[in-house]
Each structure stands twice: as C-alpha cells, then as structure tokens.
Write a protein that holds these residues in place. Structure first.
Motif, short mmCIF file in Angstrom:
data_model
loop_
_atom_site.label_atom_id
_atom_site.label_comp_id
_atom_site.label_asym_id
_atom_site.label_seq_id
_atom_site.Cartn_x
_atom_site.Cartn_y
_atom_site.Cartn_z
N ALA A 105 0.83 -1.20 0.00
CA ALA A 105 0.00 0.00 0.00
C ALA A 105 0.87 1.26 0.00
CB ALA A 105 -0.92 -0.01 1.22
N LYS A 106 1.95 1.21 0.75
CA LYS A 106 2.85 2.37 0.81
C LYS A 106 3.47 2.67 -0.55
CE LYS A 106 4.64 5.45 3.64
NZ LYS A 106 3.81 6.36 4.46
N GLN A 107 3.71 1.62 -1.33
CA GLN A 107 4.28 1.81 -2.67
C GLN A 107 3.33 2.59 -3.57
OE1 GLN A 107 5.34 -2.10 -4.01
NE2 GLN A 107 7.18 -2.20 -2.78
N GLN A 108 2.04 2.59 -3.23
CA GLN A 108 1.07 3.38 -3.99
C GLN A 108 0.90 4.78 -3.42
OE1 GLN A 108 -2.56 1.30 -5.36
NE2 GLN A 108 -1.93 -0.33 -3.97
N GLY A 109 1.69 5.10 -2.41
CA GLY A 109 1.59 6.42 -1.79
C GLY A 109 0.48 6.52 -0.77
#
Length: 323
Positions: free
Chosen positions: A181-185
């Motif tokens: 999820a963090k990779q999607q900002g």
C-alpha cells in the motif's frame, strides 16, 4: 441493494465451528452501516461451506475455491469481488473483533486515511511460539522497509477501495500488505484493536512460516528500491565484482611479469570467479530491465499513479491511475 459503504472480506479455512458466531458478530457490528460481507472459502475439508450457507444473510457473498490456495490468494479474490467504497479484511477464526470495524472506518473517513491498520493491543496468543517470533519479524520488517507499523501480522485493516484493489496480491505477500500500500503512496495509520483467544479449530500459523517471511521480505525490498530500475542493483553489484576481479587479475599479471609462479593460487581462481560473476550480474540487470519495460509497455501500464487532476478553483475533472 445500494452500493455498500464497506465490503468486509473474511478468509475462512476449516472454520465450521466459528462461522455462526462470526457472522452473528459481524452482522451486529455493521447493522448501522451499508455493508456487504464477502467470505472466501479456501478449500476447506470440513463443513465450513454448509455452515456459511445456513447462516449467511442477503448481504453476504461466498466465494468457494476448488482447493486451498492460501490466505494471500483468498484475500485477493475477495478484494476483487468487493464493491464498497472501503474494504475491510479480517480473519475468520474469531480472534479479530468485528466491532472494531465501524471505529476504524469512521477514522478513515473523518481523517482521510487510505489505510487504517489494526494493532493487537492485548494479544491472546502463545508467548514463545507466536508473540516472540512476531515481535522479531515486525522489528525486522519495520526497520528494513521503513514502513513504521508495529503489528504486521494483524489482518484486521480498513482500506480505501482503490488502494486495496491495486496492490497486486499474489504468492504469500499478505504479510506485507502495508508495504504494498505504501508503494502506492497510501497514507496509513495504526489503531489498537481487540484480540481474542482462539476457541474453535486450529491455528494455521507456526514457526515454519519464518523462512517464508524472510524470503518475501527480500522480494519486498527489491520491489521497494529496484523494481523499476533493476539494472541499478544487478549492474552495481556486477561492476563491483568485475572491478575486483580485474584488479586481482592485474595484480597477478604484474607478479607473472616479475617472474613469480601464479598458477594454482586461490586468489587467481577468485579473480576468475569475480570477473565471470560480474559479467553475469550485469547481463541479468539488462535482461531484467527488458522484462520490466515489456511488463509496462505491453500492457500500457504507467510507472506512476495520479490521484486527481484539477482545473480552475479546485474542481476535479478526472482521475488517472496506473501501476
């Protein structure tokens, strides 16, 4: 039924005794919300399916797999089927408490969080076999990925639907959902949730998953740092190896010129290995770059995600996204 505000995705595997109390508790907790419940039956060998059919209401979907695929695949299937604006995930063993979902959902709405993750404040699991390995794994994942959550093992989370449905779940990456999820900002926070001891059935987790977690962690670190530029990893390592091998070969060449016998020296074999290894790593980096370009370009995928496009005084005119 109107579009639900939240879809609750629950994975179940051999949980026949838990189905009735699970559904009763979930329906009661969500009674004031427009909801749907999606149960993914992951190849159970007991009466889980018949129990779900017996107690499910008209807001419940049941996805039945033809065999056991694992929790990650089950979660991915449920998330794909979800139609709510928000998606909650939880286990079907009654250790997660459905009454936490409305609180987490309200926090996500009021404070505009993309992900609200549960943190088991008073965990009801064995200390040696469950809590200690979990604490170690959480510390390692937190400090290597720089995604600072305290409890990666808690399945109870609430997501905005667009975040959940674009995470690309496969393999056994459910443990690293916050990293994906963090990779999607995604903006995420963590809240304390209730945790209950398992009453019925047997735990599906054990110490054997430690090696799987560590292996998946390596994959996550690669995704975080080098997925779109693998040549920076393989090429960098290859150049270092190639330079070291070349320096060793140059040193041996000088010794040979000075009349020394260099045949059979271990350092000569090391030099050859480093040179060959360097060439292989650089070649691997180039091939990986070609694969990445094929992945994006053949499917017309973008390497970025634009949340919104605005024109004039804050009026949204559209949304563009890509992976």
């Amino acid at each position: 039924m109107t579009k639900p505000l939240i879809s609750v995705v629950i994975t179940v595997y051999n949980e026949e005794e838990n189905i009735k109390p699970l559904l009763e508790a979930t329906y009661a907790a969500l009674s004031e919300i427009e909801y749907e419940v999606i149960l993914i039956e992951d190849g159970s060998t007991d009466r889980t399916v018949s129990e779900v059919k017996k107690f499910a209401n008209d807001r419940t979907k049941l996805i039945i797999f033809n065999r056991n695929y694992g929790q990650t695949t089950a979660l991915a299937a449920g998330i794909d089927m979800a139609t709510g604006e928000y998606i909650a995930t939880m286990d079907g063993d009654l250790q997660n408490d459905p009454t936490d979902i409305p609180v987490m959902l309200q926090k996500a709405i009021d404070e505009d969080w993309d992900v609200v993750a549960g943190r088991r404040a008073n965990r009801k699991d064995g200390f040696v076999l469950r809590k200690i390995p979990s604490k170690i794994a959480n510390w390692v994942i937190r400090n290597t990925t720089k995604v600072y959550l305290k409890d990666y093992g808690c399945t109870l989370r609430v997501y905005k639907a667009d975040i959940a449905q674009n995470m690309g779940l496969y393999g056994e990456l459910h443990r690293f959902i916050p990293v994906l999820a963090k990779q999607q900002g995604a903006k995420m926070t963590e809240v304390d949730v209730k945790h209950h001891p398992r009453i019925h059935g047997e735990s599906k987790y054990g110490l054997s998953r430690t090696f799987k977690v560590m292996s998946d962690l390596i994959l996550m670190l690669f995704f975080q740092k080098y997925f779109q530029r693998p040549i920076h990893l393989f090429g960098g390592l290859g150049l270092i190896s190639l330079m070291l091998g070349s320096l060793i070969s140059l040193y041996l060449l000088i010794l040979k010129i000075l009349g020394e016998d260099i045949w059979g020296r271990p350092i000569m074999i090391l030099g050859f290995i480093l040179i060959l290894g360097g060439i292989q790593l650089i070649t691997t980096g180039i091939i990986a770059e070609i694969i990445v370009r094929t992945y994006f370009e053949s499917q017309h995928k973008k390497t970025y995600k634009v949340k919104s496009v605005y024109q004039g005084v804050g009026t949204a005119i559209g949304s563009l996204s890509g992976e």
